[in-house]
Design an enzyme around this catalytic site. Structure first.
Site, PDB file in Angstrom:
ATOM      1  N   ASN A  42       0.871  -1.173   0.000  1.00 29.71           N
ATOM      2  CA  ASN A  42       0.000   0.000   0.000  1.00 29.71           C
ATOM      3  C   ASN A  42       0.910   1.227   0.000  1.00 29.71           C
ATOM      4  O   ASN A  42       1.478   1.575   1.030  1.00 29.71           O
ATOM      5  CB  ASN A  42      -0.900  -0.015   1.242  1.00 29.71           C
TER       6      ASN A  42
ATOM      7  N   LYS B 154       0.097   4.224  -0.348  1.00 28.06           N
ATOM      8  CA  LYS B 154      -0.593   5.413   0.204  1.00 28.06           C
ATOM      9  C   LYS B 154      -0.336   6.619  -0.701  1.00 28.06           C
ATOM     10  O   LYS B 154      -0.262   6.469  -1.918  1.00 28.06           O
ATOM     11  CB  LYS B 154      -0.142   5.677   1.649  1.00 28.06           C
TER      12      LYS B 154
ATOM     13  N   HIS C 252      -9.511   0.985   4.556  1.00 28.44           N
ATOM     14  CA  HIS C 252      -8.252   1.192   5.288  1.00 28.44           C
ATOM     15  C   HIS C 252      -8.542   2.137   6.457  1.00 28.44           C
ATOM     16  O   HIS C 252      -9.360   3.052   6.338  1.00 28.44           O
ATOM     17  CB  HIS C 252      -7.203   1.785   4.346  1.00 28.44           C
TER      18      HIS C 252
ATOM     19  N   GLU D   2      -7.057   4.565   7.559  1.00 30.29           N
ATOM     20  CA  GLU D   2      -6.874   5.998   7.252  1.00 30.29           C
ATOM     21  C   GLU D   2      -8.097   6.540   6.519  1.00 30.29           C
ATOM     22  O   GLU D   2      -8.492   7.692   6.730  1.00 30.29           O
ATOM     23  CB  GLU D   2      -5.588   6.186   6.430  1.00 30.29           C
TER      24      GLU D   2
ATOM     25  N   GLU E 284      -5.716  -5.182  10.261  1.00 30.05           N
ATOM     26  CA  GLU E 284      -4.691  -4.175  10.517  1.00 30.05           C
ATOM     27  C   GLU E 284      -4.998  -3.437  11.823  1.00 30.05           C
ATOM     28  O   GLU E 284      -5.793  -2.477  11.815  1.00 30.05           O
ATOM     29  CB  GLU E 284      -4.659  -3.153   9.374  1.00 30.05           C
TER      30      GLU E 284
ATOM     31  N   GLY F 198       2.064   2.050  10.648  1.00 25.21           N
ATOM     32  CA  GLY F 198       2.996   3.164  10.508  1.00 25.21           C
ATOM     33  C   GLY F 198       3.671   3.577  11.809  1.00 25.21           C
ATOM     34  O   GLY F 198       4.304   4.632  11.885  1.00 25.21           O
TER      35      GLY F 198
ATOM     36  N   SER G 193       3.122  -2.428  10.271  1.00 30.97           N
ATOM     37  CA  SER G 193       4.577  -2.452  10.455  1.00 30.97           C
ATOM     38  C   SER G 193       5.211  -3.810  10.118  1.00 30.97           C
ATOM     39  O   SER G 193       6.121  -4.265  10.813  1.00 30.97           O
ATOM     40  CB  SER G 193       4.947  -2.013  11.880  1.00 30.97           C
TER      41      SER G 193
HETATM   42  C1  PEP Z   1      -0.879   0.018   5.821  1.00 33.53           C
HETATM   43  O1  PEP Z   1      -0.829   1.147   5.374  1.00 33.53           O
HETATM   44  O2  PEP Z   1      -1.802  -0.699   5.483  1.00 33.53           O
HETATM   45  C2  PEP Z   1       0.186  -0.427   6.722  1.00 33.53           C
HETATM   46  C3  PEP Z   1       0.074  -1.589   7.282  1.00 33.53           C
HETATM   47  O3  PEP Z   1       1.228   0.428   6.914  1.00 33.53           O
HETATM   48  P1  PEP Z   1       2.647   0.073   7.645  1.00 33.53           P
HETATM   49  O4  PEP Z   1       3.111  -1.223   7.059  1.00 33.53           O
HETATM   50  O5  PEP Z   1       3.548   1.211   7.290  1.00 33.53           O
HETATM   51  O6  PEP Z   1       2.369  -0.044   9.096  1.00 33.53           O
END
Ligand code: PEP
Length: 252
Positions: free
Chosen positions: A10, A12, A97, A99, A169, A175, A215
């Site tokens: 992803n 973003k 997601h 976000e 998630e 992040g 992460s």
């Molecule tokens: C994500 O954006 O779905 C995500 C898991 O980000 P990160 O791997 O940076 O935590």
């Protein structure tokens, strides 16, 4: 039953057009020839066509949009329809997601509509779910995720649901550099599979790929993907560096 192993990136709102093509090319060039992992690049919408073109001879790498609108078309300035993202090569759409849920106030109700339009067009939704830290601290994380699945997905018939990919998630891990432990991931993935089994039966549940996101890095991917109910990852930060992302793909 064998489930599809998936590693989805992803990106973003990162990388300009040139940088996006460079990254996709670097990943494609180094992809192992004999991989049984479905790789997906979730690019910004403006990159989709060019990245899909770069990947046209790499059948195990697909392209995902990071969102789409729930309406087929119309007066929604600035939005993108499923038809549009499909017409430039996307075969997956990331939906819900955290976000999008937090900054764009996407509710489970709207997400259910998005899931429907994506499936109607024959694309695959990657449906994200996951709890904030305060909910986990109160040990209500399973109940929280259950509601997201019930309201966002469980209106589907079994045949439709069997096309869904789920990404668990936990918001506190996205992040932040803090990863859920393999045990925490496995506990939730197992619960999600149980919920699916209750709703749609064991056959559908055992076929549904459930990805972990939060992460994921080269250093932790192997252990996470080694859990019984973890079928891969949705990767943010580490998907922006070709060597890291390739190492994660190679972690199965
Ligand atoms: C994500 O954006 O779905 C995500 C898991 O980000 P990160 O791997 O940076 O935590």
């Amino acid at each position: 039953m064998k489930r599809k192993k998936i590693v989805a990136g992803n990106w973003k709102m990162n990388l300009n057009y040139k940088e996006g093509i460079k990254l996709a090319t670097a990943i494609a060039k180094k992809m192992p020839a004999q991989s049984d992992v479905q790789v997906i690049l979730g690019t910004p919408a403006i990159h989709l066509k060019a990245v899909a073109d770069v990947l046209q001879h790499f059948s195990q790498i697909a392209v995902a949009a990071q969102n789409c609108h729930q309406a087929e078309k119309g007066a929604y300035t600035g939005e993108l329809s499923v038809d549009m993202v499909q017409s430039v090569g996307a075969s997956y759409v990331i939906l819900g997601h955290s976000e999008r849920r937090a900054y764009f106030k996407e509710s489970n109700e709207v997400l259910a509509q998005k899931v429907d339009v994506v499936l109607e067009k024959g694309l695959t939704p990657i449906f994200c779910c996951g709890e904030p830290l305060e909910i986990r601290k109160k040990k209500k994380h399973v109940k929280f995720v259950k509601k997201q699945l019930q309201e966002g997905l469980f209106h589907l018939k079994a045949k439709e649901f069997s096309k869904i990919v789920i990404a668990y998630e936990p918001i506190w891990a996205i992040g932040t550099g803090v990863t859920a432990s393999p045990e925490q991931a496995q506990e939730m993935h197992k619960s999600i599979r149980k919920l699916i089994a209750k709703q749609y039966g064991d056959k559908v549940a055992n076929k549904t790929s459930i990805l972990y996101g939060g992460s994921v890095k080269p250093a932790n991917a192997k252990e996470l993907f080694g859990q019984k109910d973890v079928d891969g990852g949705l990767v943010g930060g580490a998907s922006l560096k070709a060597p890291d992302f390739l190492q994660i793909i190679g972690s199965f």
